[in-house]
Design a protein around this motif. Sequence first.
Motif, PDB file in Angstrom:
ATOM      1  N   ILE A 151       0.851  -1.201   0.000  1.00  0.00           N
ATOM      2  CA  ILE A 151       0.000   0.000   0.000  1.00  0.00           C
ATOM      3  C   ILE A 151       0.879   1.240   0.000  1.00  0.00           C
ATOM      4  O   ILE A 151       1.740   1.395   0.875  1.00  0.00           O
ATOM      5  N   TYR A 159       1.013   5.419   9.321  1.00  0.00           N
ATOM      6  CA  TYR A 159       0.709   4.070   8.862  1.00  0.00           C
ATOM      7  C   TYR A 159       0.405   3.118  10.021  1.00  0.00           C
ATOM      8  O   TYR A 159      -0.185   2.058   9.819  1.00  0.00           O
ATOM      9  N   PHE A 163      -4.704   0.820   8.815  1.00  0.00           N
ATOM     10  CA  PHE A 163      -5.499  -0.131   8.029  1.00  0.00           C
ATOM     11  C   PHE A 163      -5.914  -1.357   8.850  1.00  0.00           C
ATOM     12  O   PHE A 163      -6.451  -2.314   8.296  1.00  0.00           O
ATOM     13  N   VAL A 166      -9.645  -2.570   8.653  1.00  0.00           N
ATOM     14  CA  VAL A 166      -9.984  -3.150   7.344  1.00  0.00           C
ATOM     15  C   VAL A 166      -9.355  -4.536   7.198  1.00  0.00           C
ATOM     16  O   VAL A 166      -9.990  -5.481   6.712  1.00  0.00           O
ATOM     17  N   LEU A 167      -8.118  -4.656   7.633  1.00  0.00           N
ATOM     18  CA  LEU A 167      -7.419  -5.936   7.538  1.00  0.00           C
ATOM     19  C   LEU A 167      -8.072  -6.986   8.438  1.00  0.00           C
ATOM     20  O   LEU A 167      -8.203  -8.156   8.053  1.00  0.00           O
ATOM     21  N   LEU A 206     -10.067  -3.985  -1.599  1.00  0.00           N
ATOM     22  CA  LEU A 206      -9.200  -2.947  -2.168  1.00  0.00           C
ATOM     23  C   LEU A 206      -9.879  -1.586  -2.169  1.00  0.00           C
ATOM     24  O   LEU A 206      -9.221  -0.552  -1.972  1.00  0.00           O
ATOM     25  N   GLU A 208     -11.993  -0.391   0.049  1.00  0.00           N
ATOM     26  CA  GLU A 208     -11.911   0.185   1.391  1.00  0.00           C
ATOM     27  C   GLU A 208     -10.504   0.683   1.695  1.00  0.00           C
ATOM     28  O   GLU A 208     -10.327   1.709   2.372  1.00  0.00           O
ATOM     29  N   LEU A 209      -9.507  -0.030   1.193  1.00  0.00           N
ATOM     30  CA  LEU A 209      -8.125   0.419   1.404  1.00  0.00           C
ATOM     31  C   LEU A 209      -7.852   1.709   0.635  1.00  0.00           C
ATOM     32  O   LEU A 209      -7.152   2.602   1.134  1.00  0.00           O
ATOM     33  N   ARG A 210      -8.411   1.833  -0.564  1.00  0.00           N
ATOM     34  CA  ARG A 210      -8.211   3.036  -1.376  1.00  0.00           C
ATOM     35  C   ARG A 210      -8.783   4.277  -0.696  1.00  0.00           C
ATOM     36  O   ARG A 210      -8.266   5.389  -0.850  1.00  0.00           O
ATOM     37  N   ARG A 212      -8.634   4.824   2.352  1.00  0.00           N
ATOM     38  CA  ARG A 212      -7.749   5.194   3.453  1.00  0.00           C
ATOM     39  C   ARG A 212      -6.435   5.802   2.954  1.00  0.00           C
ATOM     40  O   ARG A 212      -5.839   6.625   3.646  1.00  0.00           O
ATOM     41  N   ASN A 213      -5.969   5.375   1.789  1.00  0.00           N
ATOM     42  CA  ASN A 213      -4.639   5.836   1.343  1.00  0.00           C
ATOM     43  C   ASN A 213      -4.716   6.923   0.273  1.00  0.00           C
ATOM     44  O   ASN A 213      -3.740   7.189  -0.422  1.00  0.00           O
ATOM     45  N   ILE A 218      -2.062   0.462  -4.904  1.00  0.00           N
ATOM     46  CA  ILE A 218      -2.179  -0.714  -4.034  1.00  0.00           C
ATOM     47  C   ILE A 218      -1.932  -1.953  -4.884  1.00  0.00           C
ATOM     48  O   ILE A 218      -2.493  -2.088  -5.970  1.00  0.00           O
TER      49      ILE A 218
END
Length: 228
Positions: A151, A159, A163, A166-167, A206, A208-210, A212-213, A218
């Motif tokens: 990520i 960092y 995450f 989500v993880l 992915l 949900e991760l997007r 956050r970052n 990713i």
Amino acid sequence: MNDFFNTILTNVSADITVYSALITIFTSLILGILITFTYYKTCDEIMYQKSFAVTLLMLPIILSVIILFIGSNIARAFSLAGTLSIIRFRSAPGDPKDIAFIFFSIAAGLSCGVGFFGYGLLFVIILCAVIILLSKTNLFELNSTQKILKITIPEDLNYKGAFDDVLQKYTKSFKLSKIKTTDLGSLFEVVYVISTQNNMDEQEFLNELRCRNGNLNIILSSAPTSIN
């Protein structure tokens, strides 16, 4: 005709006859075919290599002939060992199961070379049946897959724990493996080793991760033997 060929082969070994040599070669060929067929039926399509299959077919014949020629001659055995010691094998690492198939073929060739044809055939049939059974039943297969998650995050985002929720939602387990700077230090790349369920919705994960970052890069990939 048999005496003619035996005369030619006298310098190789006095104990070898054309009949015994042919029996050894053809038996090792049959065992090689059984092993190669098992590899063909149980190997993953992505990992399958025709050249490796041909190698598995050749190995029992080559080993059996080598053992046949060596016989009980110690000097010849040392000469052969010296010749083979200068050979170097170079190949890309593949499926660890391939190594087992190589030793499988070698063992089959050795059994034919020393004349244990029946035991060699029994050994190959039983082990081939076991390999096919394990492949069809997926007996030791886990219902999770280990992957590498990379990520990219902006430098102003902390960092640590960014995450984790989500993880925890989408993975069985995760571990922060590595952190490095990219783009001349203006960005960070965090690398996780994650264990995911086989039925996980990767797109939602992915997405949900997007969020956050900041929609930066990713990468989700299968776990290699080492992380670069």
